[in-house]
Design a protein around this motif. Structure first.
Motif, PDB file in Angstrom:
ATOM      1  N   VAL A 107      -0.290   7.459  -6.237  1.00 19.29           N
ATOM      2  CA  VAL A 107      -1.254   6.475  -5.072  1.00 19.29           C
ATOM      3  C   VAL A 107      -0.583   4.917  -6.315  1.00 19.29           C
ATOM      4  O   VAL A 107      -0.990   3.387  -5.823  1.00 19.29           O
ATOM      5  CB  VAL A 107      -2.650   6.137  -5.359  1.00 19.29           C
ATOM      6  CG1 VAL A 107      -3.425   5.275  -4.855  1.00 19.29           C
ATOM      7  CG2 VAL A 107      -3.189   7.464  -3.968  1.00 19.29           C
ATOM      8  N   ASP A 110       2.569   3.098  -5.472  1.00 19.04           N
ATOM      9  CA  ASP A 110       2.546   2.411  -4.167  1.00 19.04           C
ATOM     10  C   ASP A 110       2.305   1.091  -3.850  1.00 19.04           C
ATOM     11  O   ASP A 110       2.910   0.108  -4.247  1.00 19.04           O
ATOM     12  CB  ASP A 110       1.745   3.362  -3.187  1.00 19.04           C
ATOM     13  CG  ASP A 110       1.795   2.316  -1.589  1.00 19.04           C
ATOM     14  OD1 ASP A 110       3.020   2.486  -1.079  1.00 19.04           O
ATOM     15  OD2 ASP A 110       0.866   2.090  -1.500  1.00 19.04           O
ATOM     16  N   ALA A 111       1.127   1.085  -5.001  1.00 16.11           N
ATOM     17  CA  ALA A 111       0.208  -0.008  -5.246  1.00 16.11           C
ATOM     18  C   ALA A 111       1.398  -0.727  -5.948  1.00 16.11           C
ATOM     19  O   ALA A 111       1.460  -2.352  -5.950  1.00 16.11           O
ATOM     20  CB  ALA A 111      -1.051   0.174  -5.798  1.00 16.11           C
ATOM     21  N   ASN A 114       3.641  -2.558  -3.617  1.00 21.64           N
ATOM     22  CA  ASN A 114       3.378  -3.209  -2.657  1.00 21.64           C
ATOM     23  C   ASN A 114       2.016  -4.413  -3.192  1.00 21.64           C
ATOM     24  O   ASN A 114       1.440  -4.702  -2.185  1.00 21.64           O
ATOM     25  CB  ASN A 114       2.653  -2.068  -1.240  1.00 21.64           C
ATOM     26  CG  ASN A 114       3.576  -1.424  -1.014  1.00 21.64           C
ATOM     27  OD1 ASN A 114       4.249  -2.231  -0.185  1.00 21.64           O
ATOM     28  ND2 ASN A 114       3.173   0.167  -0.926  1.00 21.64           N
ATOM     29  N   ARG A 116      -1.002  -4.509  -4.493  1.00 24.04           N
ATOM     30  CA  ARG A 116      -1.909  -4.188  -4.173  1.00 24.04           C
ATOM     31  C   ARG A 116      -2.958  -4.301  -4.960  1.00 24.04           C
ATOM     32  O   ARG A 116      -2.376  -3.796  -5.993  1.00 24.04           O
ATOM     33  CB  ARG A 116      -2.123  -2.917  -3.119  1.00 24.04           C
ATOM     34  CG  ARG A 116      -0.998  -2.660  -2.381  1.00 24.04           C
ATOM     35  CD  ARG A 116      -1.131  -1.844  -1.115  1.00 24.04           C
ATOM     36  NE  ARG A 116      -2.983  -1.298  -0.696  1.00 24.04           N
ATOM     37  CZ  ARG A 116      -3.298  -1.058  -0.539  1.00 24.04           C
ATOM     38  NH1 ARG A 116      -3.315   0.358  -0.804  1.00 24.04           N
ATOM     39  NH2 ARG A 116      -4.574  -0.685   0.166  1.00 24.04           N
ATOM     40  N   ASP A 117      -3.973  -4.671  -4.618  1.00 26.30           N
ATOM     41  CA  ASP A 117      -4.911  -5.084  -5.317  1.00 26.30           C
ATOM     42  C   ASP A 117      -5.839  -3.072  -5.864  1.00 26.30           C
ATOM     43  O   ASP A 117      -5.813  -2.412  -4.930  1.00 26.30           O
ATOM     44  CB  ASP A 117      -6.224  -5.888  -5.505  1.00 26.30           C
ATOM     45  CG  ASP A 117      -7.724  -5.558  -6.376  1.00 26.30           C
ATOM     46  OD1 ASP A 117      -7.660  -5.750  -7.395  1.00 26.30           O
ATOM     47  OD2 ASP A 117      -8.494  -5.922  -5.748  1.00 26.30           O
ATOM     48  N   ILE A 118      -5.639  -2.380  -6.636  1.00 28.89           N
ATOM     49  CA  ILE A 118      -5.869  -1.149  -7.799  1.00 28.89           C
ATOM     50  C   ILE A 118      -8.107  -1.182  -7.551  1.00 28.89           C
ATOM     51  O   ILE A 118      -7.607  -0.369  -7.059  1.00 28.89           O
ATOM     52  CB  ILE A 118      -5.302  -1.322  -9.229  1.00 28.89           C
ATOM     53  CG1 ILE A 118      -5.528   0.794  -9.532  1.00 28.89           C
ATOM     54  CG2 ILE A 118      -6.439  -1.734  -9.939  1.00 28.89           C
ATOM     55  CD1 ILE A 118      -3.866   1.237  -8.417  1.00 28.89           C
ATOM     56  N   ILE A 121      -8.433  -0.548  -3.593  1.00 31.11           N
ATOM     57  CA  ILE A 121      -7.445   1.155  -3.160  1.00 31.11           C
ATOM     58  C   ILE A 121      -8.604   2.289  -3.294  1.00 31.11           C
ATOM     59  O   ILE A 121      -8.484   2.722  -2.949  1.00 31.11           O
ATOM     60  CB  ILE A 121      -6.141   1.383  -4.076  1.00 31.11           C
ATOM     61  CG1 ILE A 121      -5.158   0.118  -3.282  1.00 31.11           C
ATOM     62  CG2 ILE A 121      -5.703   2.939  -4.262  1.00 31.11           C
ATOM     63  CD1 ILE A 121      -3.760   0.347  -4.134  1.00 31.11           C
ATOM     64  N   GLU A 124     -11.168   2.488  -1.025  1.00 29.23           N
ATOM     65  CA  GLU A 124     -10.940   2.647  -0.198  1.00 29.23           C
ATOM     66  C   GLU A 124     -10.978   4.048  -0.410  1.00 29.23           C
ATOM     67  O   GLU A 124     -11.433   4.853   0.334  1.00 29.23           O
ATOM     68  CB  GLU A 124      -9.331   2.027   0.209  1.00 29.23           C
ATOM     69  CG  GLU A 124      -9.149   0.723   0.779  1.00 29.23           C
ATOM     70  CD  GLU A 124      -8.033   0.372   1.043  1.00 29.23           C
ATOM     71  OE1 GLU A 124      -7.146   1.227   1.356  1.00 29.23           O
ATOM     72  OE2 GLU A 124      -8.117  -0.933   0.529  1.00 29.23           O
ATOM     73  N   GLU A 125     -10.241   4.429  -1.219  1.00 32.24           N
ATOM     74  CA  GLU A 125      -9.928   6.014  -1.535  1.00 32.24           C
ATOM     75  C   GLU A 125     -11.370   7.234  -2.248  1.00 32.24           C
ATOM     76  O   GLU A 125     -12.119   7.817  -1.526  1.00 32.24           O
ATOM     77  CB  GLU A 125      -9.015   6.082  -2.713  1.00 32.24           C
ATOM     78  CG  GLU A 125      -7.782   6.559  -2.763  1.00 32.24           C
ATOM     79  CD  GLU A 125      -6.788   6.857  -1.924  1.00 32.24           C
ATOM     80  OE1 GLU A 125      -8.029   8.410  -1.620  1.00 32.24           O
ATOM     81  OE2 GLU A 125      -6.731   6.777  -0.922  1.00 32.24           O
TER      82      GLU A 125
END
Length: 171
Positions: A107, A110-111, A114, A116-118, A121, A124-125
């Motif tokens: 995870v 991938d962050a 890409n 993405r803001d940790i 993430i 969301e999880e």
């Protein structure tokens, strides 16, 4: 065999010192790393100063945005993998915990890839459940705990088996 105490004397000593100076624990650790004089005992001073150095280092790694490297640093510095057999009831649980680490690593990787803001993430999880993965539109009854029913994903929710004093809670 006596169980390990939840709070050691060193922790209590550190907490008392930080409280007396009206410092948060991270600020107190930073004070120790910066060499601020303290009345902590030698053992407590060493333990918490060492931890403060680790925390400072982890923050520096986190600033780079490489969350996989941060995870690796934390696991390595704390010796987490060596503690897994101690905190697991059996070998299967140890393997499950190691798989969880690898899933977290994926995870985080991938962050990073890409950009993405940790924080997003993890939000969301933490909010996703197995209920969220169900197919919508099917006519079916879904059983789940009160905790899992956030109240947003179902138009109607029935709570059965309520008992006075338990639900609603007596407070």
């Amino acid at each position: 065999v006596c169980p390990k105490p939840l709070v050691t004397n060193w922790q209590r000593e550190f907490q008392t010192w930080a409280s007396r100076l009206n410092l948060t624990y991270p600020d107190a650790l930073e004070q120790l790393v910066s060499g601020t004089p303290t009345d902590l005992s030698g053992r407590a001073l060493k333990l918490f100063t060492d931890f403060g150095h680790m925390l400072r280092h982890w923050r520096e790694v986190a600033q780079t945005g490489d969350y996989v490297a941060l995870l690796n640093e934390i696991i390595g510095d704390t010796g987490y993998r060596f503690h897994l057999p101690e905190i697991s009831k059996d070998e299967d649980e140890t393997l499950s915990r190691e798989e969880n680490i690898e899933q977290l690593r994926l995870v985080l990787s991938d962050a990073v890839q890409n950009k993405r803001d940790i924080t997003a993430i993890f939000e969301e999880e933490s909010l996703s459940t197995s209920v969220d993965d169900q197919q919508t539109g099917k006519l079916a009854v879904t059983l789940l705990t009160l905790h899992a029913a956030k109240g947003l994903e179902f138009p109607v929710v029935f709570i059965v088996g309520c008992e006075e004093g338990l639900l609603p809670h007596q407070r």
